[in-house]
Design a protein around this motif. Structure first.
Motif, PDB file in Angstrom:
ATOM      1  N   GLU A  69      -4.572  -4.050   3.554  1.00  0.00           N
ATOM      2  CA  GLU A  69      -3.620  -3.705   4.255  1.00  0.00           C
ATOM      3  C   GLU A  69      -3.333  -2.663   4.725  1.00  0.00           C
ATOM      4  N   ASP A  70      -3.382  -1.574   3.909  1.00  0.00           N
ATOM      5  CA  ASP A  70      -2.936  -0.034   3.879  1.00  0.00           C
ATOM      6  C   ASP A  70      -3.973   0.734   4.766  1.00  0.00           C
ATOM      7  N   LYS A  71      -5.106   0.312   5.016  1.00  0.00           N
ATOM      8  CA  LYS A  71      -6.190   1.053   5.696  1.00  0.00           C
ATOM      9  C   LYS A  71      -6.129   1.062   7.019  1.00  0.00           C
ATOM     10  N   ASN A  72      -6.189   2.320   7.583  1.00  0.00           N
ATOM     11  CA  ASN A  72      -6.152   2.500   9.022  1.00  0.00           C
ATOM     12  C   ASN A  72      -7.519   3.018   9.331  1.00  0.00           C
ATOM     13  N   PHE A  73      -7.356   3.308  10.788  1.00  0.00           N
ATOM     14  CA  PHE A  73      -8.777   3.572  11.551  1.00  0.00           C
ATOM     15  C   PHE A  73      -9.468   4.611  10.949  1.00  0.00           C
ATOM     16  N   VAL A  74      -8.635   5.801  10.802  1.00  0.00           N
ATOM     17  CA  VAL A  74      -9.277   7.063  10.321  1.00  0.00           C
ATOM     18  C   VAL A  74      -9.909   6.799   8.987  1.00  0.00           C
ATOM     19  N   GLN A  75      -9.288   5.965   8.147  1.00  0.00           N
ATOM     20  CA  GLN A  75      -9.877   5.863   6.779  1.00  0.00           C
ATOM     21  C   GLN A  75     -11.293   5.122   6.706  1.00  0.00           C
ATOM     22  N   SER A  76     -11.130   4.028   7.731  1.00  0.00           N
ATOM     23  CA  SER A  76     -12.254   3.231   8.054  1.00  0.00           C
ATOM     24  C   SER A  76     -13.579   3.885   8.463  1.00  0.00           C
TER      25      SER A  76
END
Length: 78
Positions: free
Chosen positions: A38-45
């Motif tokens: 849930e906490d993963k955003n686009f930059v982390q991906s």
């Protein structure tokens, strides 16, 4: 000449280990990319994808060096 062959064999073993370790690290990065969090955003991906691809590239480089060393060893034995 025997010493040189032993050195090349040691290099082959080391580069194969490095390649295997990089492949394992790449797998963990890929799993972090694929598994839903849930906490993963686009930059982390994007960061996980780039890290996984980079590790796979270095893995290919390691096995390319292994192949080159094996041809050197074969030429040396002839």
């Amino acid at each position: 000449m025997k010493n040189n062959a032993e050195l090349i064999q040691k290099k082959i073993a080391d580069y194969q280990r490095f390649g295997f370790i990089l492949l394992a690290v790449s797998t963990f990065f890929y799993l972090g990319l694929v598994l839903p969090v849930e906490d993963k955003n686009f930059v982390q991906s994007i960061t996980l994808g780039i890290a996984s691809t980079t590790c796979l590239g270095f893995t290919a480089l390691m096995y390319r060096v292994v192949r080159k060393c094996k041809t050197q060893l074969q030429e040396l034995s002839e």
